[in-house]
Design a protein around this motif. Structure first.
Motif, mmCIF file in Angstrom:
data_model
loop_
_atom_site.group_PDB
_atom_site.id
_atom_site.type_symbol
_atom_site.label_atom_id
_atom_site.label_comp_id
_atom_site.label_asym_id
_atom_site.label_seq_id
_atom_site.Cartn_x
_atom_site.Cartn_y
_atom_site.Cartn_z
ATOM 1 N N ASP A 40 0.823 -1.211 0.000
ATOM 2 C CA ASP A 40 0.000 0.000 0.000
ATOM 3 C C ASP A 40 0.858 1.262 0.000
ATOM 4 O O ASP A 40 0.364 2.350 -0.260
ATOM 5 C CB ASP A 40 -1.009 0.015 1.160
ATOM 6 N N GLY A 41 2.158 1.120 0.262
ATOM 7 C CA GLY A 41 3.064 2.253 0.153
ATOM 8 C C GLY A 41 3.854 2.259 -1.142
ATOM 9 O O GLY A 41 4.637 3.175 -1.398
ATOM 10 N N ARG A 42 3.644 1.234 -1.980
ATOM 11 C CA ARG A 42 4.416 1.117 -3.230
ATOM 12 C C ARG A 42 3.557 1.191 -4.480
ATOM 13 O O ARG A 42 3.992 1.722 -5.498
ATOM 14 C CB ARG A 42 5.191 -0.209 -3.215
ATOM 15 N N SER A 43 2.357 0.632 -4.415
ATOM 16 C CA SER A 43 1.484 0.547 -5.592
ATOM 17 C C SER A 43 0.221 1.370 -5.379
ATOM 18 O O SER A 43 -0.467 1.201 -4.359
ATOM 19 C CB SER A 43 1.112 -0.921 -5.840
ATOM 20 N N VAL A 44 -0.097 2.234 -6.346
ATOM 21 C CA VAL A 44 -1.322 3.031 -6.201
ATOM 22 C C VAL A 44 -2.572 2.151 -6.236
ATOM 23 O O VAL A 44 -3.579 2.476 -5.601
ATOM 24 C CB VAL A 44 -1.417 4.138 -7.280
ATOM 25 N N SER A 45 -2.510 1.023 -6.960
ATOM 26 C CA SER A 45 -3.678 0.134 -7.009
ATOM 27 C C SER A 45 -3.927 -0.517 -5.653
ATOM 28 O O SER A 45 -5.074 -0.621 -5.200
ATOM 29 C CB SER A 45 -3.476 -0.944 -8.073
ATOM 30 N N ILE A 46 -2.843 -0.948 -5.004
ATOM 31 C CA ILE A 46 -2.993 -1.535 -3.671
ATOM 32 C C ILE A 46 -3.419 -0.462 -2.675
ATOM 33 O O ILE A 46 -4.278 -0.701 -1.809
ATOM 34 C CB ILE A 46 -1.693 -2.218 -3.224
ATOM 35 N N ALA A 47 -2.845 0.736 -2.785
ATOM 36 C CA ALA A 47 -3.251 1.838 -1.902
ATOM 37 C C ALA A 47 -4.740 2.129 -2.055
ATOM 38 O O ALA A 47 -5.456 2.315 -1.060
ATOM 39 C CB ALA A 47 -2.428 3.093 -2.209
ATOM 40 N N ALA A 48 -5.218 2.142 -3.299
ATOM 41 C CA ALA A 48 -6.648 2.378 -3.543
ATOM 42 C C ALA A 48 -7.491 1.289 -2.891
ATOM 43 O O ALA A 48 -8.525 1.571 -2.260
ATOM 44 C CB ALA A 48 -6.919 2.434 -5.042
ATOM 45 N N ALA A 49 -7.040 0.040 -3.003
ATOM 46 C CA ALA A 49 -7.769 -1.070 -2.378
ATOM 47 C C ALA A 49 -7.769 -0.924 -0.860
ATOM 48 O O ALA A 49 -8.783 -1.186 -0.201
ATOM 49 C CB ALA A 49 -7.145 -2.399 -2.790
ATOM 50 N N SER A 50 -6.656 -0.473 -0.284
ATOM 51 C CA SER A 50 -6.591 -0.324 1.176
ATOM 52 C C SER A 50 -7.566 0.748 1.655
ATOM 53 O O SER A 50 -8.199 0.598 2.707
ATOM 54 C CB SER A 50 -5.158 0.013 1.619
ATOM 55 N N ILE A 51 -7.706 1.807 0.871
ATOM 56 C CA ILE A 51 -8.618 2.900 1.242
ATOM 57 C C ILE A 51 -10.070 2.437 1.174
ATOM 58 O O ILE A 51 -10.853 2.646 2.115
ATOM 59 C CB ILE A 51 -8.388 4.108 0.310
ATOM 60 N N VAL A 52 -10.431 1.792 0.075
ATOM 61 C CA VAL A 52 -11.817 1.327 -0.090
ATOM 62 C C VAL A 52 -12.173 0.303 0.987
ATOM 63 O O VAL A 52 -13.249 0.369 1.600
ATOM 64 C CB VAL A 52 -12.013 0.731 -1.497
ATOM 65 N N ALA A 53 -11.259 -0.635 1.251
ATOM 66 C CA ALA A 53 -11.535 -1.664 2.260
ATOM 67 C C ALA A 53 -11.727 -1.037 3.639
ATOM 68 O O ALA A 53 -12.633 -1.421 4.386
ATOM 69 C CB ALA A 53 -10.399 -2.690 2.292
ATOM 70 N N LYS A 54 -10.898 -0.064 3.980
ATOM 71 C CA LYS A 54 -11.001 0.558 5.307
ATOM 72 C C LYS A 54 -12.312 1.313 5.456
ATOM 73 O O LYS A 54 -12.984 1.201 6.499
ATOM 74 C CB LYS A 54 -9.813 1.490 5.557
ATOM 75 N N ILE A 55 -12.693 2.067 4.433
ATOM 76 C CA ILE A 55 -13.959 2.815 4.500
ATOM 77 C C ILE A 55 -15.135 1.861 4.670
ATOM 78 O O ILE A 55 -16.049 2.091 5.476
ATOM 79 C CB ILE A 55 -14.125 3.684 3.231
ATOM 80 N N GLU A 56 -15.135 0.765 3.902
ATOM 81 C CA GLU A 56 -16.231 -0.209 3.975
ATOM 82 C C GLU A 56 -16.296 -0.860 5.359
ATOM 83 O O GLU A 56 -17.370 -1.011 5.938
ATOM 84 C CB GLU A 56 -16.035 -1.281 2.903
ATOM 85 N N ARG A 57 -15.138 -1.264 5.874
ATOM 86 C CA ARG A 57 -15.147 -1.952 7.164
ATOM 87 C C ARG A 57 -15.514 -0.999 8.304
ATOM 88 O O ARG A 57 -16.254 -1.364 9.218
ATOM 89 C CB ARG A 57 -13.791 -2.601 7.432
ATOM 90 N N ASP A 58 -14.997 0.231 8.235
ATOM 91 C CA ASP A 58 -15.353 1.215 9.264
ATOM 92 C C ASP A 58 -16.859 1.444 9.297
ATOM 93 O O ASP A 58 -17.446 1.600 10.383
ATOM 94 C CB ASP A 58 -14.636 2.543 9.006
ATOM 95 N N ALA A 59 -17.491 1.467 8.128
ATOM 96 C CA ALA A 59 -18.948 1.672 8.064
ATOM 97 C C ALA A 59 -19.688 0.508 8.728
ATOM 98 O O ALA A 59 -20.684 0.715 9.432
ATOM 99 C CB ALA A 59 -19.392 1.836 6.610
ATOM 100 N N ILE A 60 -19.196 -0.710 8.502
ATOM 101 C CA ILE A 60 -19.802 -1.884 9.147
ATOM 102 C C ILE A 60 -19.694 -1.762 10.672
ATOM 103 O O ILE A 60 -20.658 -2.009 11.406
ATOM 104 C CB ILE A 60 -19.122 -3.180 8.663
ATOM 105 N N MET A 61 -18.512 -1.364 11.139
ATOM 106 C CA MET A 61 -18.303 -1.276 12.587
ATOM 107 C C MET A 61 -19.117 -0.136 13.198
ATOM 108 O O MET A 61 -19.589 -0.244 14.341
ATOM 109 C CB MET A 61 -16.815 -1.123 12.906
ATOM 110 N N MET A 62 -19.309 0.943 12.445
ATOM 111 C CA MET A 62 -20.171 2.034 12.927
ATOM 112 C C MET A 62 -21.603 1.534 13.099
ATOM 113 O O MET A 62 -22.280 1.850 14.075
ATOM 114 C CB MET A 62 -20.153 3.196 11.923
ATOM 115 N N ASP A 63 -22.064 0.728 12.145
ATOM 116 C CA ASP A 63 -23.409 0.178 12.206
ATOM 117 C C ASP A 63 -23.538 -0.779 13.397
ATOM 118 O O ASP A 63 -24.509 -0.732 14.157
ATOM 119 C CB ASP A 63 -23.720 -0.546 10.895
#
Length: 205
Positions: free
Chosen positions: A134-157
């Motif tokens: 996630d610090g080397r590839s923009v594609s992996i970084a993008a995946a890390s961002i999307v995954a975190k937002i999705e999981r945080d939303a689940i935990m908020m719920d």
């Protein structure tokens, strides 16, 4: 420390790949909730500015980037449940989530850049494990961002359904207040029973 770039993707494309997906997961460390993975195929001509390891971005920046990523890229998100984490182990469950995210990508990728040092055994596509990806590839970084937002939303719920554990702020990670709440309020159906702090409460002598 340099920001992630498109060089790993460019190498794969130069080698004959046509759709390179970055894959990452979030949520290995928490005591509660699912583990979440995302797979992202970026358009080389429309890469959002400021992509980086999700942990290095503010919550506000992550939310804005996640929305932009979904607008300009192919994105899929998948999860492995608490039951699957307890049945297998957290590493295998995180790989199951990654496999599901890749399988759901449309159009399908033909090359994968996977964060970490292991390639999930269920992935049959040409794959490259990228340590600290996630610090080397923009594609992996993008995946890390999307995954975190999705999981945080689940935990908020889940925090609304099970107040007192602080999941709206700790996302299920073993913060001091979360561990105190475990002792005082007990174990919920969303806690990972195979994780030691939860297991020890359930099976106290």
């Amino acid at each position: 420390m340099n920001s992630p770039d498109f060089s790993l993707e460019a190498l794969a494309l130069a080698g004959g790949a046509s759709r390179v997906a970055g894959v990452d997961e979030v949520g290995r460390g928490p005591l509660a909730g699912p583990v979440t993975a995302a797979a992202v195929i970026l358009d080389p001509a429309r890469i959002p500015a400021g992509l980086n390891d999700s942990k290095k971005l503010s919550a506000k920046r992550r939310i804005a980037l996640a929305a932009e990523i979904r607008t300009v890229a192919q994105v899929s998100v998948a999860h492995a449940s608490v039951e699957e984490i307890d049945e297998h182990n957290i590493l295998r469950a995180s790989h199951i989530a990654m496999e599901r995210a890749v399988a759901a990508l449309v159009p399908a990728p033909d090359y994968l850049l996977i964060d970490g040092n292991l390639i999930p055994r269920g992935l049959t596509l040409t794959s490259e494990a990228v340590v600290k990806g996630d610090g080397r590839s923009v594609s992996i970084a993008a995946a890390s961002i999307v995954a975190k937002i999705e999981r945080d939303a689940i935990m908020m719920d889940l925090a609304q359904q099970f107040p007192g554990y602080g999941w709206e702020t700790n996302a299920g990670y073993p913060s001091k207040s979360h561990k105190e709440a475990l002792q005082n309020l007990g174990v919920t159906p969303h806690h990972r029973r195979s994780f030691k702090p939860v297991h020890n409460i359930l099976y106290q002598e």
